[in-house]
Design an enzyme around this catalytic site. Structure first.
Site, PDB file in Angstrom:
ATOM      1  N   GLU A 151       3.290   4.974  -3.634  1.00 17.77           N
ATOM      2  CA  GLU A 151       3.725   6.160  -4.397  1.00 17.77           C
ATOM      3  C   GLU A 151       4.830   6.986  -3.724  1.00 17.77           C
ATOM      4  O   GLU A 151       5.567   7.636  -4.458  1.00 17.77           O
ATOM      5  CB  GLU A 151       2.514   7.044  -4.740  1.00 17.77           C
ATOM      6  CG  GLU A 151       1.720   7.590  -3.614  1.00 17.77           C
ATOM      7  CD  GLU A 151       0.696   6.601  -3.076  1.00 17.77           C
ATOM      8  OE1 GLU A 151       0.068   6.962  -2.089  1.00 17.77           O
ATOM      9  OE2 GLU A 151       0.548   5.496  -3.615  1.00 17.77           O
ATOM     10  N   ASP A 194      -7.586   4.783  -3.780  1.00 15.87           N
ATOM     11  CA  ASP A 194      -8.727   4.860  -2.872  1.00 15.87           C
ATOM     12  C   ASP A 194      -9.799   5.792  -3.426  1.00 15.87           C
ATOM     13  O   ASP A 194     -10.011   6.902  -2.918  1.00 15.87           O
ATOM     14  CB  ASP A 194      -8.259   5.345  -1.504  1.00 15.87           C
ATOM     15  CG  ASP A 194      -7.239   4.419  -0.878  1.00 15.87           C
ATOM     16  OD1 ASP A 194      -7.172   3.252  -1.294  1.00 15.87           O
ATOM     17  OD2 ASP A 194      -6.508   4.860   0.031  1.00 15.87           O
ATOM     18  N   ASP A 240       0.844  -1.193   0.000  1.00 15.72           N
ATOM     19  CA  ASP A 240       0.000   0.000   0.000  1.00 15.72           C
ATOM     20  C   ASP A 240       0.882   1.248   0.000  1.00 15.72           C
ATOM     21  O   ASP A 240       2.062   1.200   0.344  1.00 15.72           O
ATOM     22  CB  ASP A 240      -0.914  -0.015   1.224  1.00 15.72           C
ATOM     23  CG  ASP A 240      -2.223   0.720   0.997  1.00 15.72           C
ATOM     24  OD1 ASP A 240      -2.275   1.579   0.098  1.00 15.72           O
ATOM     25  OD2 ASP A 240      -3.201   0.427   1.711  1.00 15.72           O
TER      26      ASP A 240
END
Length: 797
Positions: free
Chosen positions: A403, A473, A400
């Site tokens: 980035e 998300d 997760d």
């Protein structure tokens, strides 16, 4: 002058406008200077060319993070034609104007493809955290009606990426890849990792990056979109195969709060008889935020993690688990990474040590992102991941915030020093580095389990690291659902084939009581339908649970619609797994923008809500509400969805068998359990057994569906499902060929073998035909059972 000397160092002098212009021939192409700029043009292959520019005498060189291809010796002819220096290969002409300094590209027959805009290479001096470098920019001239695709996953709902300006800095819901390909048959990769602006308008198409010692881009030519994808993968890496089980159905939630809850979800699916292959454990299994991403089960609700994994495995399911790229200050990885100065200093998630929302600034979490550009840091990361997680038998990793999360960014944040320079210099390549680190380390440990990584961000070349990227998300809405389609298709057109989205959307901010809300329940059912035709089918979200039993029970419309598409997904596993092999072996793509297969049909160029799944199945998701009436579900009426059938072929309705001519817009009835699906005439599709998980039953009794109306073929691929022996040639293929004129199906000799391979099997051949009068399917009378032992068979239907 000897031949070697002539090939390597020939210097030619040409008088142009009373000034001497020279160039140096190299092994790969040429070097020259024009004005105050140094140029180098390198042929990496007959179809791939690299262009480098830098301020004169700056000695620019760079080892790419994305490009792994080594240049191959390419036969090129170099000649001067007036002011033009022409480099001619078998596939491409590269023309450098020695007066203006512009580079242009043409096919070997002289057809223009792309050219730089005159005087558009810019170098502006820039101080990058004490390092003297440049802002760099290059502009190109595109055709007025030219369509371009790619740039990563953008939540802009556009299929054609023209007339826009985007700031490329990796974030939660947008993944940037500085690459586009054109419907003219070429691709352009801007090899820069710093914050970059892409802009396109009537005057020019431009890449501008904050940091670059020089301009560095690759031009590639292909006959079609598939060929351009193949060139990009040749340049940046091929796609390893995922295990078969990853293509089953996956259930997740933010979050399962205990070991018993996680195991209980799998048990509930088994009791309901709804197929399931995987469960995902989200965050906080490590405990509080000061222990963030400890890579250990420190939360007392997970009292015996090995037993938890074993319990899931004993129910024939798999588990992947959330890991992050940041660590809390009380964790072992934090302390060891800090000791080698491999932690960066900027605001990231979670902001507070408290779980409460909003974050309490009086109690900062102290969580810091690690330097994934540092090989020693990657080793430390894997050491703790292997010991605390992988050793338990966890099947894959959910990386997760890859980035990574960077909140309220300040210019000084980008001055953080990484192993490769400032964070600013390498910002956008972070996901490539962290995902690549896990992949490489797992491959070093074992070849018995294929790497599977689910991750939130992506950069050019990441397809080589066993990763499937999800779109972040996103907030649930009908508009968001539609945008996931174009986002996935444009990522695919960058050469990165594995994509998925959080089925149902993560946040339900626009829905009150979502599980009882008719609009949301309809949206979730439609998202499930779309998800069934993505490379990964995975339900996930916050604000409300998403398991099938949250949407009613068997016999109720929404529950039944969800179950129907999960089971449809499993029936297509032989088709999906064979397609995945084609992706790996033949540089194909699973989700296919219509331009990939129908480039001559101008009507498909900008269609953003339909696509091909493999080369046989046309998928038309429903992306607007049809059955929500003032908060109540109205399933009594039947609405329709308008869609376009690409020209040049016939299409067969998957649900009815009705045959339609391509090149027309039609309206298809779409009750809650029907998403329009059409099969291309001439397709051969294997249908798998009714199973509860992907490997429950052998494929010894497959149904082979023939959709008549054109010649066609399909190759059935099989291997051991979850190891790397296929890389050693341990797999088999069976080719099915349909002759539509003779109505003959040929099953070719089986090629290859692997341990556990079926020696004998049955194929149930079904020809899908239409009743000429009613247009309805009448396939039952065409069933034929065939015993197959690996030798060629011809079957007259």
């Amino acid at each position: 002058m000897n031949r070697v000397f002539a090939l390597l160092i020939i210097i030619l002098t040409v008088i142009t406008n009373s000034s001497a212009q020279t160039y140096l021939r190299t092994d790969l192409g040429i070097k020259t200077s024009i004005g105050d700029t140094d140029y180098e043009i390198q042929f990496f292959s007959p179809s791939i060319v690299r262009v480098l520019k830098s301020p004169e005498e700056s000695c620019f060189s760079k080892e790419s993070l994305s490009v792994i291809k080594k240049p191959q010796k390419t036969d090129i002819d170099i000649r001067l034609d007036g002011k033009d220096l022409i480099l001619e290969g078998d596939d491409l002409l590269v023309i450098l104007n020695m007066n203006k300094g512009t580079v242009s590209f043409e096919t070997s027959t002289g057809q223009p493809l792309l050219s730089e805009k005159e005087a558009s290479a810019e170098f502006t001096e820039f101080n990058d955290a004490g390092n003297a470098t440049y802002n760099v920019s290059q502009s190109f001239k595109l055709g007025q009606d030219e369509a371009i695709y790619g740039l990563g996953i953008l939540q802009n709902g556009k299929m054609i990426q023209r007339d826009l300006e985007i700031r490329m800095v990796q974030n939660n819901t947008q993944d940037f890849v500085p690459f586009f390909q054109s419907n003219k048959g070429y691709g352009l990769f801007w090899d820069n990792y710093s914050p970059t602006t892409f802009s396109d308008n009537k005057e020019q198409t431009t890449f501008s990056s904050e940091v670059g010692d020089g301009i560095d881009y690759y031009f590639m030519h292909g006959e079609n979109a598939d060929s351009v994808v193949a060139q990009m993968r040749e340049l940046t890496g091929q796609v390893p195969m995922f295990p078969l089980w990853t293509y089953g159905y996956w259930q997740s939630r933010e979050r399962y709060k205990s070991q018993d809850e996680t195991v209980g979800i799998v048990r509930k699916y088994r009791e309901l008889g709804v197929p399931l292959d995987g469960i995902i454990q989200d965050w906080r299994y490590w405990g509080n935020n000061y222990l963030w991403n400890a890579m250990e089960f420190l939360n007392e609700e997970f009292y015996d993690p090995r037993k938890m994994v074993d319990d899931v495995h004993n129910m024939n399911a798999h588990m992947i688990i959330s890991i992050w790229n940041s660590f809390g200050p009380e964790t072992k990885p934090y302390r060891e990474l800090d000791s080698i100065d491999a932690l960066m200093d900027f605001k990231t998630w979670p902001e507070s040590g408290s779980f409460k929302w909003p974050p309490n600034p009086d109690y900062p979490s102290g969580v810091r992102v690690y330097d994934a550009y540092n090989p020693e840091a990657l080793d430390i990361y894997w050491k703790y991941l292997k010991k605390g997680i992988f050793s338990l038998g966890i099947d894959g990793f959910w990386i997760d915030s890859s980035e990574p999360d960077h909140f309220d960014p300040k210019p000084s944040d980008f001055d953080n020093q990484t192993h490769l320079g400032s964070f600013r210099k390498v910002r956008n390549a972070y996901p490539l580095m962290t995902v690549g680190g896990v992949y490489k380390h797992q491959r070093e440990v074992t070849s018995d389990k294929r790497v599977f990584i689910l991750t939130r961000s992506v950069f050019a070349g990441q397809q080589r690291y066993g990763a499937n990227t999800w779109s972040g998300d996103v907030v649930a809405s009908w508009d968001a659902l539609r945008k996931q389609i174009s986002g996935g298709l444009n990522l695919t057109l960058c050469g990165i084939p594995h994509y998925n989205s959080d089925i149902g959307g993560v946040f339900l901010w626009d829905f009150q009581n979502p599980l009882q809300n008719a609009d949301y329940r309809e949206l979730y059912a439609r998202w499930i339908q779309f998800g069934a035709f993505c490379p990964m089918m995975r339900s996930h979200g916050a604000d409300a649970p998403r398991e099938i039993f949250q949407f009613g029970k068997k016999g109720e419309p929404v529950y039944d619609a969800i179950e129907k598409y999960i089971k449809l997904r499993y029936s297509l596993l032989p088709y999906i797994y064979s397609t995945s092999w084609h992706v790996s072996e033949h540089q194909s793509s699973m989700m296919r923008a219509l331009v990939m297969d129908y480039p001559s049909d101008n009507k498909v160029l900008d269609i953003d809500d339909q696509y091909m799944f493999g080369k046989a199945i046309l998928v038309c998701p429903v992306t607007e509400s049809m059955y929500n009436q003032d908060g109540q579900a109205d399933f009594g009426s039947v609405k329709k969805r308008e869609l376009y059938l690409p020209g040049g072929t016939q299409w067969i309705d998957y649900w009815t068998g009705e045959k339609r001519e391509g090149g027309q817009t039609i309206n298809k009835e779409t009750p809650i359990d029907i998403m329009p699906i059409f099969i291309k005439a001439g397709s051969v599709i294997p249908i798998g057994p009714d199973v509860q998980y992907a490997e429950e039953k052998p494929w010894d009794n497959l149904e082979i569906r023939i959709y008549e109306g054109a010649d066609g073929e399909f190759t059935l691929y099989e291997d051991e499902n979850d190891n790397y022996n296929y890389e050693k040639g341990l797999y088999s293929t069976i080719r099915f060929s349909w002759d539509d004129t003779k109505k003959v199906l040929t099953i070719a000799d089986r090629e290859g073998k692997f341990p556990g391979m079926l020696q004998k099997r049955k194929f149930n051949i079904i020809k899908i035909a239409s009743d000429e009068d009613t247009g309805k399917e009448s396939s039952e009378k065409f069933i034929q059972k065939v015993l197959y032992s690996g030798e060629r068979i011809n079957i007259k239907l």
